[in-house]
Design an enzyme around this catalytic site. Sequence first.
Site, PDB file in Angstrom:
ATOM      1  N   PHE A  90     103.053  51.814  25.293  1.00  0.00           N
ATOM      2  CA  PHE A  90     103.017  50.745  26.308  1.00  0.00           C
ATOM      3  C   PHE A  90     103.629  51.232  27.625  1.00  0.00           C
ATOM      4  CE2 PHE A  90     103.640  46.072  27.322  1.00  0.00           C
ATOM      5  CZ  PHE A  90     102.291  45.758  27.191  1.00  0.00           C
ATOM      6  N   GLY A  91     103.169  52.395  28.061  1.00  0.00           N
ATOM      7  CA  GLY A  91     103.560  52.903  29.378  1.00  0.00           C
ATOM      8  C   GLY A  91     102.617  52.335  30.426  1.00  0.00           C
ATOM      9  N   ARG A  92     102.552  53.054  31.552  1.00  0.00           N
ATOM     10  CA  ARG A  92     101.718  52.561  32.672  1.00  0.00           C
ATOM     11  C   ARG A  92     100.286  52.263  32.244  1.00  0.00           C
ATOM     12  NH1 ARG A  92     104.766  56.376  36.035  1.00  0.00           N
ATOM     13  NH2 ARG A  92     103.695  57.942  34.804  1.00  0.00           N
ATOM     14  N   ILE A  93      99.658  53.223  31.528  1.00  0.00           N
ATOM     15  CA  ILE A  93      98.229  53.048  31.207  1.00  0.00           C
ATOM     16  C   ILE A  93      98.044  51.982  30.128  1.00  0.00           C
ATOM     17  CG2 ILE A  93      96.151  54.209  30.342  1.00  0.00           C
ATOM     18  CD1 ILE A  93      97.259  56.803  31.683  1.00  0.00           C
TER      19      ILE A  93
ATOM     20  N   ARG B 261     109.958  52.138  22.325  1.00  0.00           N
ATOM     21  CA  ARG B 261     110.911  51.212  22.955  1.00  0.00           C
ATOM     22  C   ARG B 261     110.222  49.910  23.306  1.00  0.00           C
ATOM     23  NH1 ARG B 261     114.206  53.923  27.718  1.00  0.00           N
ATOM     24  NH2 ARG B 261     112.177  54.838  28.040  1.00  0.00           N
TER      25      ARG B 261
ATOM     26  N   ALA C  40      93.786  59.057  25.295  1.00  0.00           N
ATOM     27  CA  ALA C  40      95.106  59.642  25.590  1.00  0.00           C
ATOM     28  C   ALA C  40      95.070  61.146  25.327  1.00  0.00           C
ATOM     29  CB  ALA C  40      96.176  58.941  24.771  1.00  0.00           C
ATOM     30  N   ARG C  41      95.356  61.561  24.110  1.00  0.00           N
ATOM     31  CA  ARG C  41      95.271  62.965  23.741  1.00  0.00           C
ATOM     32  C   ARG C  41      94.686  63.073  22.340  1.00  0.00           C
ATOM     33  NH1 ARG C  41      95.462  64.034  28.223  1.00  0.00           N
ATOM     34  NH2 ARG C  41      96.884  65.385  29.382  1.00  0.00           N
TER      35      ARG C  41
ATOM     36  N   GLU D  75      89.819  70.284  21.819  1.00  0.00           N
ATOM     37  CA  GLU D  75      88.893  70.281  22.955  1.00  0.00           C
ATOM     38  C   GLU D  75      88.595  71.697  23.420  1.00  0.00           C
ATOM     39  OE1 GLU D  75      89.666  67.609  26.368  1.00  0.00           O
ATOM     40  OE2 GLU D  75      90.363  66.214  24.836  1.00  0.00           O
TER      41      GLU D  75
ATOM     42  N   HIS E 146      86.262  63.735  28.068  1.00  0.00           N
ATOM     43  CA  HIS E 146      87.540  63.634  28.805  1.00  0.00           C
ATOM     44  C   HIS E 146      87.310  63.194  30.259  1.00  0.00           C
ATOM     45  CE1 HIS E 146      91.914  65.202  28.354  1.00  0.00           C
ATOM     46  NE2 HIS E 146      91.861  64.210  29.219  1.00  0.00           N
TER      47      HIS E 146
END
Length: 322
Positions: free
Chosen positions: A155-158, A179, A238-239, A268, A286
């Site tokens: 739940f960060g910026r993106i 967190r 994401a990754r 990838e 990507h």
Amino acid sequence: MAKPKVLVTRRVPQECLDLLKPHFEIEHYNKQTAIPRKLLLKSVKDKDGLLCLLTDKIDSELLAAAPRLKAVSTFSVGYDHIDVPACKARGVCVTNTPGVLTESTADFTWALLMAAARRVVEGDACMRGGKYKGWDPLMLLGTDVFGKTLGVIGFGRIGQAVAKRAAGFSMRVLYYDTRRAAPALESALNAKFVPLDDLLRESDYVSVHTVLDAGTRHLLDDRAFSLMKKSAYLINAARGPIVDEGALVRALKSDKIRGAGLDVYEREPKMAPGLASCKNAVLAPHLASATLETRMRMGVMAASGLIDGLVCKARSPYSVDA
Ligand code: DGY
């Protein structure tokens, strides 16, 4: 005084080069594919700075080959390809491109989600293949998006920008992170913090937005897919290595989950065997930050990171450990 020497490891937007040119002597690997490792190691020998991509591994071998290196700027927000502690130990500052690709990445996450849920790619193939014989009540039935539950992992910026868009679809939003977010943010985004297993059990769409590190590698594995609803979709912009791609193929092929929308892959540019034949997966190369505007902003920010480190000799606001 001689200008600092920098290596730019790939073709980049002109705005990025225009910013770098007055300050640096530039060696540019101006190609569409990643710089070969051998050439990278050879080219960094006399360089003060490096403008790299997520396809370039910046590790102790590279640092040993680059005795003059003082700054590494990555043209990406993710920096899991960089050994930051090793750079720090050598006094090499590392910068990235945070913030400028948040909205375009969130938009693309939704493009994947909608395309997977509503079978847009299969519909396109049907039309181009001349297979459409007229409207049919049971043709290419997808899954509703509105009113469903979206589970956001990371739940960060993106992750937050993805959650924000869910309001337009009257969705319930669950999130999991290491967190918990501030109560004001939770209520602004109408998002409920839950343990990961609950998120997996309850979500109709599970969307991955966490960083890749030792704690998140294969976070989504066979066990996770067995917890998800059979009608659920996995979205990953994401990754790749956050998802055990072999386990995902098994889940898609055995109908453990209904579908997936992927922008990133474990190895990838390769895909796990069997993934390409999963019709219930929408696959993108990507592209989440790939808009003209965003890539231009990323280029400007990546150039600024190098200028901060090598010309202003100041701590960049884009330092990864700022
Ligand atoms: C990043 O910036 O980390 C993305 O994966 C590419 O935009």
